[in-house]
Design an enzyme around this catalytic site. Structure first.
Site, PDB file in Angstrom:
ATOM      1  N   ALA A 127       0.852  -1.197   0.000  1.00  0.00           N
ATOM      2  CA  ALA A 127       0.000   0.000   0.000  1.00  0.00           C
ATOM      3  C   ALA A 127       0.879   1.235   0.000  1.00  0.00           C
ATOM      4  O   ALA A 127       1.912   1.284   0.673  1.00  0.00           O
ATOM      5  CB  ALA A 127      -0.924   0.009   1.218  1.00  0.00           C
ATOM      6  N   LYS A 128       0.458   2.252  -0.746  1.00  0.00           N
ATOM      7  CA  LYS A 128       1.203   3.514  -0.775  1.00  0.00           C
ATOM      8  C   LYS A 128       1.293   4.108   0.619  1.00  0.00           C
ATOM      9  O   LYS A 128       2.338   4.644   1.012  1.00  0.00           O
ATOM     10  CB  LYS A 128       0.510   4.510  -1.715  1.00  0.00           C
TER      11      LYS A 128
END
Length: 282
Positions: free
Chosen positions: A243-244
């Protein structure tokens, strides 16, 4: 003709999971002699930055993935979303919601609230009121009960042959637009897939729960139904999904470390992942 798309949000640099999804969509299109489209989902100005748009182009080029022009940029598509929303309003399938996120959270924790419901329907069927009519809603929501009466419960078949039948609880009164955004993910996705002629939606299995509401919107708006390929996710070796927001290792960092982009794309398609990564079911 097979038409796929890759639709990242420019809210950070792409990571290995994006590389897999983009490479898979590119492969499915090119292998069938079709088209691979690129869409920039930049409807949230607080999170989306121009430098990340450029980063998307750089990362895809480094992977050796080309796309068919034009690139669809959602922030330039407001009239199309408004026309779809107006159509739903005119048929009584959308209603104004004046609830804030805090209001909704409070109602769901009250003794009479249903914690499993995303929205309790507070503003559905409100009587007409001059003061309310003059105020700006926080959002516009789908009247799911009326929508299901009109179109029925949707279903879809995955590329692997599995058929999914939606339940009413899968849909709810989903947000269609907010006062700070011309369209929700659900509404913009179906409008833009149709505009780009997408015939196969290739995306992560974590987005499969979005499909019932999107299939319903396609039926309500008279849009074509694409095929669906919801793929496994790439995760850290300990099972955490990339996930960013968790600062997952980026493609830019891999490039700077000397990785070969086209070789990486080929490896992830073949199921060969770099040390420290594995596949995870959504």
């Amino acid at each position: 003709m097979t038409v796929t798309r890759f639709a990242p949000s420019p809210s950070g640099r792409l990571h290995l999971g994006h590389a897999f999804s983009a490479a898979l969509g590119h492969h499915r299109a090119r292998d069938a002699g079709g088209k691979f489209r690129l869409r920039i989902e930049d409807l949230d100005p607080s999170r989306c930055k121009p430098e990340f748009v450029e980063g998307i182009y750089e990362d895809l080029a480094w992977l050796g993935l080309d796309w068919d022009e034009p690139v669809l940029v959602q922030s330039r598509r407001t009239p199309a979303y408004q026309a779809a929303l107006d159509s739903l309003k005119a048929r009584g399938l959308a209603y104004a919601c004046f609830c804030t996120r805090a209001d909704i959270a409070q109602s769901l924790t009250a003794p009479h609230g249903d914690a499993a419901t995303s929205y309790p329907g507070t503003c559905r069927g409100l009587p007409d009121d001059p003061a309310r009519r003059a105020s700006t809603p926080h959002s516009w929501r789908l009247d799911s009960a009326r929508a299901l009466e009109f179109a029925g419960l949707p279903s879809w078949t995955e590329e692997d042959g599995r058929t999914f039948a939606a339940k009413a609880s899968d849909i709810g009164d989903a947000i269609l637009a907010r006062k700070d955004a011309p369209a929700s993910y659900h509404l913009s996705c179906v409008i833009d897939d149709a505009a780009s002629g997408v015939t196969m939606v290739v995306r992560g299995g974590d987005l499969r729960p979005s499909t019932p509401i999107q299939r319903l919107l396609q039926a309500l708006l008279g849009l074509p139904e694409p095929a669906y390929l919801h793929h496994a996710l790439i995760a850290h070796e300990d099972g955490r999904r990339l996930a960013k927001r968790d600062l997952a290792p980026t493609l830019a960092a891999m490039r700077e470390a000397g990785a070969d982009g086209p070789a990486l794309a080929a490896d992830v398609l073949a199921g060969k992942l770099p040390l420290g990564f594995g596949f995870s079911d959504a």
